[in-house]
Design an enzyme around this catalytic site. Structure first.
Site, PDB file in Angstrom:
ATOM      1  N   PRO A  71      23.196  -4.173 -12.900  1.00 50.32           N
ATOM      2  CA  PRO A  71      24.267  -4.794 -12.135  1.00 50.32           C
ATOM      3  C   PRO A  71      23.476  -5.988 -11.027  1.00 50.32           C
ATOM      4  CG  PRO A  71      24.088  -2.730 -11.361  1.00 50.32           C
ATOM      5  CD  PRO A  71      23.185  -2.772 -12.699  1.00 50.32           C
ATOM      6  N   GLY A  72      22.098  -5.875 -10.848  1.00 55.68           N
ATOM      7  CA  GLY A  72      21.545  -6.707  -9.998  1.00 55.68           C
ATOM      8  C   GLY A  72      20.835  -6.306  -8.620  1.00 55.68           C
ATOM      9  N   GLY A  73      20.498  -4.867  -8.651  1.00 52.57           N
ATOM     10  CA  GLY A  73      19.696  -4.349  -7.492  1.00 52.57           C
ATOM     11  C   GLY A  73      18.211  -5.329  -7.328  1.00 52.57           C
ATOM     12  N   LYS A  92       9.612   2.488 -19.621  1.00 52.59           N
ATOM     13  CA  LYS A  92      10.604   3.836 -19.902  1.00 52.59           C
ATOM     14  C   LYS A  92       9.672   4.625 -20.502  1.00 52.59           C
ATOM     15  CE  LYS A  92      13.614   1.301 -17.970  1.00 52.59           C
ATOM     16  NZ  LYS A  92      14.119   1.568 -16.565  1.00 52.59           N
ATOM     17  N   SER A 126      18.692   1.052  -8.156  1.00 51.18           N
ATOM     18  CA  SER A 126      17.482   0.586  -8.671  1.00 51.18           C
ATOM     19  C   SER A 126      16.917  -0.367  -7.600  1.00 51.18           C
ATOM     20  CB  SER A 126      17.720  -0.447  -9.897  1.00 51.18           C
ATOM     21  OG  SER A 126      18.148   0.649 -10.735  1.00 51.18           O
ATOM     22  N   ASP A 184      13.247  -4.686 -15.998  1.00 56.40           N
ATOM     23  CA  ASP A 184      13.785  -3.354 -16.265  1.00 56.40           C
ATOM     24  C   ASP A 184      14.712  -3.216 -17.521  1.00 56.40           C
ATOM     25  OD1 ASP A 184      13.982  -0.990 -14.885  1.00 56.40           O
ATOM     26  OD2 ASP A 184      15.591  -1.377 -13.524  1.00 56.40           O
ATOM     27  N   ASP A 211      19.523 -12.664 -24.289  1.00 54.26           N
ATOM     28  CA  ASP A 211      18.510 -11.707 -24.772  1.00 54.26           C
ATOM     29  C   ASP A 211      17.301 -11.876 -24.072  1.00 54.26           C
ATOM     30  OD1 ASP A 211      16.969  -9.901 -25.764  1.00 54.26           O
ATOM     31  OD2 ASP A 211      17.279 -10.474 -27.933  1.00 54.26           O
TER      32      ASP A 211
HETATM   33  C1  LIG Z   1      18.167  -0.201 -16.054  1.00 55.93           C
HETATM   34  S1  LIG Z   1      19.295  -1.567 -16.139  1.00 55.93           S
HETATM   35  C2  LIG Z   1      18.814  -2.551 -14.988  1.00 55.93           C
HETATM   36  C3  LIG Z   1      19.174  -2.055 -13.532  1.00 55.93           C
HETATM   37  C4  LIG Z   1      18.614  -3.494 -12.638  1.00 55.93           C
HETATM   38  N1  LIG Z   1      16.985  -3.467 -12.661  1.00 55.93           N
HETATM   39  C5  LIG Z   1      19.130  -3.287 -11.208  1.00 55.93           C
HETATM   40  O1  LIG Z   1      18.403  -3.266 -10.314  1.00 55.93           O
HETATM   41  O2  LIG Z   1      20.335  -3.308 -11.120  1.00 55.93           O
HETATM   42  C6  LIG Z   1      18.698  -2.287 -17.531  1.00 55.93           C
HETATM   43  C7  LIG Z   1      19.449  -3.500 -18.023  1.00 55.93           C
HETATM   44  O3  LIG Z   1      18.706  -3.970 -19.097  1.00 55.93           O
HETATM   45  C8  LIG Z   1      19.885  -4.580 -19.832  1.00 55.93           C
HETATM   46  N2  LIG Z   1      19.028  -4.682 -21.017  1.00 55.93           N
HETATM   47  C9  LIG Z   1      18.803  -4.161 -22.228  1.00 55.93           C
HETATM   48  N3  LIG Z   1      18.136  -4.538 -22.978  1.00 55.93           N
HETATM   49  C10 LIG Z   1      18.160  -6.121 -22.973  1.00 55.93           C
HETATM   50  C11 LIG Z   1      17.762  -7.277 -23.566  1.00 55.93           C
HETATM   51  N4  LIG Z   1      17.332  -7.176 -24.747  1.00 55.93           N
HETATM   52  N5  LIG Z   1      18.297  -8.351 -22.878  1.00 55.93           N
HETATM   53  C12 LIG Z   1      18.735  -8.511 -21.713  1.00 55.93           C
HETATM   54  N6  LIG Z   1      19.223  -7.240 -21.080  1.00 55.93           N
HETATM   55  C13 LIG Z   1      18.785  -6.110 -21.609  1.00 55.93           C
HETATM   56  C14 LIG Z   1      21.081  -3.669 -19.939  1.00 55.93           C
HETATM   57  O4  LIG Z   1      22.141  -4.629 -20.246  1.00 55.93           O
HETATM   58  C15 LIG Z   1      21.083  -3.252 -18.694  1.00 55.93           C
HETATM   59  O5  LIG Z   1      21.910  -3.894 -17.888  1.00 55.93           O
END
Ligand SMILES: C[S@@+](CC[C@H](N)C(=O)[O-])C[C@H]1O[C@@H](n2cnc3c(N)ncnc32)[C@H](O)[C@@H]1O
Length: 401
Positions: free
Chosen positions: A220-222, A303, A186, A274, A258
């Site tokens: 994971p933090g991208g 999405k 990401s 994201d 959250d």
């Molecule tokens: C597609 S991944 C994000 C990847 C991230 N942008 C990266 O660059 O690594 C989506 C993330 O959203 C988190 N997520 C989904 N719903 C959430 C919420 N209500 N609050 C916090 N995090 C949430 C998930 O735990 C997941 O780690």
């Protein structure tokens, strides 16, 4: 550059999204007063043929479309070519529109068919360049780029573009390399978003060391890692763990919370998001952050797992645009019969794109228009980020690729 009239306008898109690109292309052409024909669809391509040549200036700006990565305003279409000699007809077609060119790109559609043509594209590009050189028709100082779309080995479309206004790469696909310590793929998505949704000068102003960001759904933090590499201080919100390389930047604070409930104690320069969630819910959340002044600008991924993806895109962007007084992307404005230029009170520009690194999703940028005063509150909410954060920061020392 010679503006050769177009006989066909061909859009490149992600394979599987031809319906969305066609719907958007049709609206964009109609908004420009160009007679619309039913497009021909091939994997990764949407082709609008015109009854007669169309002045290039009448065609929509492909950089502002959401589902098209690039467009070829083709001045000639060469079909049923003899594989033993494709160059003679190509040079003859070029004769009519340009004496010399600076460079040549032979491009293909994204997807299996395009991949199968990659070898041909490379060798035909070299052959075309050599033929132009032999004919003294290549002038490296010329700004004219000859773009050859190879739909097959026997079907080519030719377009001319200005080398100064190139798409990010052949087929509209930027060649970005994932650094070894990037926490996720990401990381490329946010880098491509910055490249395609911001101009070079906007990037310098909008992403400067010392700025602040909140990243919702960060693990994971991208995205957080990319922001931190540009010198921003990031609050990363996710109940999941962050990669060690993200935490090692020293600029990321991980908060397990959250993303729909978290709010920053002070306004931040950027909200990025994201989270995998319903796009309408995410759009409402982002609208609320911006309208209250919790963030000055936003970059968010929506999405689109549903069937009616174009309709969902229009619905989300119109709702977001209405909530924050934003100028919509032109195709969305056309779909919703809204103004396509800022009117009094317009506070943000919304730009959106299905990036190469996006899958069933689009990435949306909300960028503030104009400047705010240091003391003035953001309209309809709390004070904005300290001063004119984005427009007045110093230029960053570029540390990223
Ligand atoms: C597609 S991944 C994000 C990847 C991230 N942008 C990266 O660059 O690594 C989506 C993330 O959203 C988190 N997520 C989904 N719903 C959430 C919420 N209500 N609050 C916090 N995090 C949430 C998930 O735990 C997941 O780690």
């Amino acid at each position: 550059m010679d503006a050769a009239p177009a006989v066909e306008w061909i859009l490149a898109c992600r394979p599987g999204f031809e319906g969305e690109a066609a719907a958007e292309g049709r609206l964009a052409l109609a908004a420009h007063g160009v007679p619309v024909t039913e497009p021909r669809i091939a994997p990764g391509l949407v082709r609008f043929a015109f009854d007669g040549p169309i002045d290039r200036g009448r065609l929509p700006d492909p950089h502002r479309l959401i589902f098209a990565r690039t467009a070829w305003p083709a001045f000639a279409r060469l079909s049923t070519l003899d594989p033993r000699d494709r160059l003679t007809p190509l040079l003859a077609a070029l004769d009519a529109v340009a004496a010399t060119v600076g460079d040549v790109w032979v491009e293909t559609a994204d997807g299996e068919e395009g991949t199968a043509l990659a070898g041909f594209a490379r060798s035909f590009e070299a052959a075309t360049l050599a033929a132009l050189k032999r004919a003294r028709r290549r002038d490296p100082s010329s700004q004219v780029l000859l773009r050859v779309l190879a739909a097959s080995g026997a079907d080519l479309a030719l377009a001319l573009d200005d080398r100064g206004a190139l798409p990010p790469g052949r087929g509209g696909i930027p060649r970005l390399r994932l650094p070894r310590d990037a926490p996720s793929r990401s990381a490329l998505k946010i880098e491509e978003a910055w490249l395609t949704l911001l101009s070079a000068s906007e990037r310098v102003r909008a992403l400067a060391p010392g700025m602040t960001a909140v990243d919702l759904g960060a693990a994971p933090g991208g995205w957080s890692w990319q922001l931190a590499r540009r010198g921003l201080a990031v609050t990363a919100i996710d109940n999941g763990p962050l990669a060690a390389s993200a935490l090692a930047t020293g600029r990321i604070r991980h908060v397990r919370a959250d993303g729909f409930r978290f709010r920053p104690p002070r306004p931040v320069d950027w909200l990025v998001c994201d989270m995998v969630e319903q796009p309408a819910r995410v759009a409402r959340l982002v609208a609320d952050w911006l309208a209250r002044g919790d963030a000055h600008a936003a970059l968010v991924n929506l999405k689109l797992p549903m069937k009616k993806r174009w309709e969902e895109t229009v619905g989300c962007l119109v709702a977001l645009g209405d909530a924050i007084d934003a100028l919509l992307p032109p195709s969305v404005a056309a779909a919703a019969a809204r103004p396509d230029a800022p009117v009094a009170g317009t506070r943000f520009a919304l730009r959106a794109r299905q990036l190469y690194h996006d899958r069933e999703e689009i990435t949306v940028l909300a960028l503030p228009l104009g400047r705010r005063t240091r003391s003035g509150p953001a309209p309809g909410g709390r004070p904005g980020p300290t001063s004119t954060a984005i427009s007045r920061r110093r230029a960053p020392r570029r540390s990223s690729p």
